[in-house]
Scaffold this active site. Structure first.
Site, PDB file in Angstrom:
ATOM      1  N   LYS A   3       6.629 -24.380 -22.766  1.00  0.00           N
ATOM      2  CA  LYS A   3       7.942 -24.213 -22.135  1.00  0.00           C
ATOM      3  C   LYS A   3       8.731 -23.170 -22.927  1.00  0.00           C
ATOM      4  O   LYS A   3       8.632 -23.204 -24.159  1.00  0.00           O
ATOM      5  CB  LYS A   3       8.699 -25.538 -22.096  1.00  0.00           C
ATOM      6  CG  LYS A   3       8.048 -26.613 -21.247  1.00  0.00           C
ATOM      7  CD  LYS A   3       8.247 -26.408 -19.766  1.00  0.00           C
ATOM      8  CE  LYS A   3       7.507 -27.447 -18.963  1.00  0.00           C
ATOM      9  NZ  LYS A   3       7.704 -27.304 -17.499  1.00  0.00           N
TER      10      LYS A   3
ATOM     11  N   LYS B 241      -1.464 -27.371 -20.764  1.00  0.00           N
ATOM     12  CA  LYS B 241      -1.485 -27.218 -19.305  1.00  0.00           C
ATOM     13  C   LYS B 241      -0.606 -26.046 -18.875  1.00  0.00           C
ATOM     14  O   LYS B 241       0.477 -25.856 -19.432  1.00  0.00           O
ATOM     15  CB  LYS B 241      -0.951 -28.513 -18.668  1.00  0.00           C
ATOM     16  CG  LYS B 241      -0.678 -28.449 -17.177  1.00  0.00           C
ATOM     17  CD  LYS B 241      -0.008 -29.735 -16.701  1.00  0.00           C
ATOM     18  CE  LYS B 241       0.560 -29.603 -15.322  1.00  0.00           C
ATOM     19  NZ  LYS B 241       1.519 -28.502 -15.171  1.00  0.00           N
TER      20      LYS B 241
ATOM     21  N   ASP C  36       1.970 -24.181 -16.279  1.00  0.00           N
ATOM     22  CA  ASP C  36       2.970 -24.697 -15.354  1.00  0.00           C
ATOM     23  C   ASP C  36       2.526 -24.372 -13.928  1.00  0.00           C
ATOM     24  O   ASP C  36       1.683 -23.486 -13.717  1.00  0.00           O
ATOM     25  CB  ASP C  36       4.348 -24.097 -15.645  1.00  0.00           C
ATOM     26  CG  ASP C  36       5.350 -25.224 -15.807  1.00  0.00           C
ATOM     27  OD1 ASP C  36       6.093 -25.254 -16.806  1.00  0.00           O
ATOM     28  OD2 ASP C  36       5.320 -26.137 -14.954  1.00  0.00           O
ATOM     29  N   GLU C  37       3.093 -25.097 -12.960  1.00  0.00           N
ATOM     30  CA  GLU C  37       2.635 -24.961 -11.581  1.00  0.00           C
ATOM     31  C   GLU C  37       2.867 -23.565 -11.029  1.00  0.00           C
ATOM     32  O   GLU C  37       2.153 -23.108 -10.125  1.00  0.00           O
ATOM     33  CB  GLU C  37       3.314 -26.002 -10.674  1.00  0.00           C
ATOM     34  CG  GLU C  37       4.789 -25.841 -10.463  1.00  0.00           C
ATOM     35  CD  GLU C  37       5.641 -26.364 -11.610  1.00  0.00           C
ATOM     36  OE1 GLU C  37       6.872 -26.177 -11.598  1.00  0.00           O
ATOM     37  OE2 GLU C  37       5.059 -26.907 -12.582  1.00  0.00           O
TER      38      GLU C  37
ATOM     39  N   HIS D 264      -1.892 -30.620  -9.515  1.00  0.00           N
ATOM     40  CA  HIS D 264      -0.435 -30.627  -9.563  1.00  0.00           C
ATOM     41  C   HIS D 264       0.050 -30.789  -8.129  1.00  0.00           C
ATOM     42  O   HIS D 264      -0.541 -30.243  -7.206  1.00  0.00           O
ATOM     43  CB  HIS D 264       0.101 -29.332 -10.170  1.00  0.00           C
ATOM     44  CG  HIS D 264       1.538 -29.425 -10.577  1.00  0.00           C
ATOM     45  ND1 HIS D 264       2.578 -29.499  -9.674  1.00  0.00           N
ATOM     46  CD2 HIS D 264       2.103 -29.501 -11.806  1.00  0.00           C
ATOM     47  CE1 HIS D 264       3.719 -29.614 -10.331  1.00  0.00           C
ATOM     48  NE2 HIS D 264       3.465 -29.619 -11.623  1.00  0.00           N
ATOM     49  N   ARG D 265       1.134 -31.529  -7.921  1.00  0.00           N
ATOM     50  CA  ARG D 265       1.579 -31.837  -6.555  1.00  0.00           C
ATOM     51  C   ARG D 265       2.844 -31.080  -6.150  1.00  0.00           C
ATOM     52  O   ARG D 265       3.580 -31.499  -5.250  1.00  0.00           O
ATOM     53  CB  ARG D 265       1.843 -33.345  -6.443  1.00  0.00           C
ATOM     54  CG  ARG D 265       2.890 -33.855  -7.424  1.00  0.00           C
ATOM     55  CD  ARG D 265       3.146 -35.348  -7.275  1.00  0.00           C
ATOM     56  NE  ARG D 265       4.166 -35.787  -8.211  1.00  0.00           N
ATOM     57  CZ  ARG D 265       4.766 -36.974  -8.170  1.00  0.00           C
ATOM     58  NH1 ARG D 265       4.465 -37.828  -7.201  1.00  0.00           N
ATOM     59  NH2 ARG D 265       5.673 -37.298  -9.056  1.00  0.00           N
TER      60      ARG D 265
ATOM     61  N   LYS E  51      12.923 -36.886 -15.378  1.00  0.00           N
ATOM     62  CA  LYS E  51      13.912 -36.086 -14.632  1.00  0.00           C
ATOM     63  C   LYS E  51      13.646 -36.023 -13.140  1.00  0.00           C
ATOM     64  O   LYS E  51      14.496 -35.528 -12.390  1.00  0.00           O
ATOM     65  CB  LYS E  51      13.925 -34.660 -15.206  1.00  0.00           C
ATOM     66  CG  LYS E  51      12.649 -33.879 -14.923  1.00  0.00           C
ATOM     67  CD  LYS E  51      12.656 -32.485 -15.525  1.00  0.00           C
ATOM     68  CE  LYS E  51      11.436 -31.719 -15.110  1.00  0.00           C
ATOM     69  NZ  LYS E  51      11.276 -30.437 -15.792  1.00  0.00           N
TER      70      LYS E  51
ATOM     71  N   GLY F 218       8.615 -30.287 -22.348  1.00  0.00           N
ATOM     72  CA  GLY F 218       9.892 -29.974 -22.989  1.00  0.00           C
ATOM     73  C   GLY F 218      10.139 -30.922 -24.156  1.00  0.00           C
ATOM     74  O   GLY F 218      10.712 -30.546 -25.181  1.00  0.00           O
TER      75      GLY F 218
END
Ligand code: CAP
Ligand code: MG
Length: 430
Positions: free
Chosen positions: A152, A178, A180-181, A270-271, A310, A378
């Site tokens: 991040k 991983k 990020d999407e 990932h969705r 979140k 994060g």
């Protein structure tokens, strides 16, 4: 003269045959439409029917019609003959039970909650390549969650910088790095550079720690490009590929499941975009249905929420999703989950991610136990002493939960955790 034949698709005395697919919907008829007629319309338009009576009907018609067989309040169960469905074709299934029906004027709102799939139907799907035990063996991880983090900020690092953050993540004790999407192959961080540089850092971290390290590198693109990228991953000794399965769709995931399986790659799903159709409780498609279809096709793991982080989602929803993915026979649960015997389909992992930090790890493990992929991103890179300390703090939080110790007690002997609690305490991001 009769205009429509929707009521031909309603029979509340009907018992579905063992080889039929059974869907559970919730629905609200539009003004002036009875529940029975609305149910008949859903069954008709998702199987063989249309809005008017027809001049010619094929002789086999009666055997192909779906039947609204249980109507209770806002819920309807619909049985679908097996012959309606092409073997092993998930996109076709969705075109039927998740197609035009969402747009009918006669239905104010409609939600596809779940489907029970008969053995004879699921036997045409391959499911996850490894299964959870297979993944644990491959990664040599037992008795604790698989852990990982996304560098991040989501996008901005060069491939070199990304690989360095990855190294710090692994050296802090995490198993996976991983993407990020929305990180694929951008001008300052090309896919092929990231694959190679991360592989070099992986080998170094494995040598220094003696642990098996891996990554979920995002291959999301058009299907041909995804196949080439999966091949490149295997060539660099990776054992996973990451796919944004909602935006690429069931067709692409089906193709890549076979390709990745041939390469010995597991699929991290990932969705992203799921909440566009599963968040409204009155209209759309449930996350449990999405998770079920993705296990059927064969992803090894898929995001299932945290309840405390979140992003939207409840504890109950996450716990039910874990059952859909992990159990060999998923038990029915009220009006949110139908029973599913998975037959020869292997298990998949739920993935908890989104706004997590060490202070929230016990809450998540209380929901899932240790059989999950825990992603704290994060929540490690924002640690006051940096990424490696953040990963250590999260691992210490896992240890505390397994030992039945509170985080405050553990913090006494775990300085990284103590620093994390100083910054975030038990804050629940919103
Ligand atoms: C989490 C994350 C994941 C979400 C996806 C993000 O980062 O990388 O994509 O968890 O949502 O971009 O927000 P943080 P879900 O840990 O830094 O929040 O898991 O609900 O599908
Ligand atoms: Mg993300």
């Amino acid at each position: 003269m009769a205009i429509d034949w929707y009521m031909d698709f309603v029979d509340t005395g009907y018992t579905p045959a063992p080889d039929e697919l059974v869907c559970l919907f919730s629905f609200e008829p539009a003004a002036g439409i009875s529940r029975e007629e609305a149910a008949g319309r859903i069954a008709s338009e998702s199987s063989t029917g249309t809005w008017t009576t027809l001049f010619t009907l094929p002789p086999r018609m009666r055997d192909l019609q779906a039947t609204a067989c249980e109507i209770e309040g806002k819920y309807v169960k619909i049985a679908y003959p097996l012959a309606l469905w092409e073997e092993g074709n998930a996109p076709q299934l969705l075109s039927g039970i998740a197609g035009n029906i969402f747009g009918m004027k006669a239905i104010r709102s409609l939600r596809l909650i779940d489907v029970t799939l008969p053995q004879v139907y699921i036997s045409h799907f391959r499911g996850p390549h490894f299964g959870n035990e297979g993944i644990r063996k491959m990664m040599k991880i037992h008795g604790r969650p698989l852990t990982g983090a996304v560098p991040k900020p989501k996008i901005g690092f060069s491939a070199e910088e990304h690989a360095r953050v990855g190294f710090e993540t692994w050296m802090g004790g995490f198993d996976f790095v991983k993407d990020d999407e929305n990180l694929t192959s951008v001008s300052f961080n090309r896919f092929e550079d990231r694959v190679a540089l991360l592989a070099r850092m992986r080998d170094r971290a494995e040598k220094l720690t003696g642990e098996t390290k891996s990554a979920f590198i995002n291959i999301t693109a058009d299907t041909d490009t995804m196949k080439k990228r999966a091949t490149m991953l295997a060539e660099h000794g990776w054992n996973y590929a990451m796919i944004d399965v909602v935006v690429t769709g069931t067709a692409a995931v089906s193709t890549l499941r076979d390709h990745c399986s041939d390469l010995g790659l597991a699929i991290h799903a990932h969705r992203a975009m799921h909440a566009a159709f599963d968040r409204n409780p009155r209209h759309g498609i449930s996350m449990q249905f999405l998770a079920k279809i993705m296990r059927l096709i064969g992803v090894s793991q898929i995001h299932t929420g945290t309840a405390v982080g979140k992003l939207s989602g409840t504890k109950k929803e996450s716990a039910l999703l874990a059952d859909v993915l992990r159990e060999q026979v998923t038990k029915a649960h009220g009006r949110t989950l139908l029973e599913q015997d998975w037959g020869g389909i292997k298990s998949a992992f739920p993935v908890a991610s989104g706004g997590l930090h060490p202070g929230l790890v016990p809450d998540v493990l209380d929901i899932y136990g240790t059989d999950l992929v825990l992603l704290v991103s994060g929540g490690i890179h924002g640690h006051p002493d940096g990424t490696q300390a953040g990963a250590k703090a999260a691992m210490q939080a896992i240890e505390a939960w397994r030992e039945g110790e509170s985080l405050d007690e553990k913090a006494g002997s775990a300085p990284e955790l103590a620093r994390a609690l100083e910054k975030w305490g038990y804050y629940k991001p919103k």
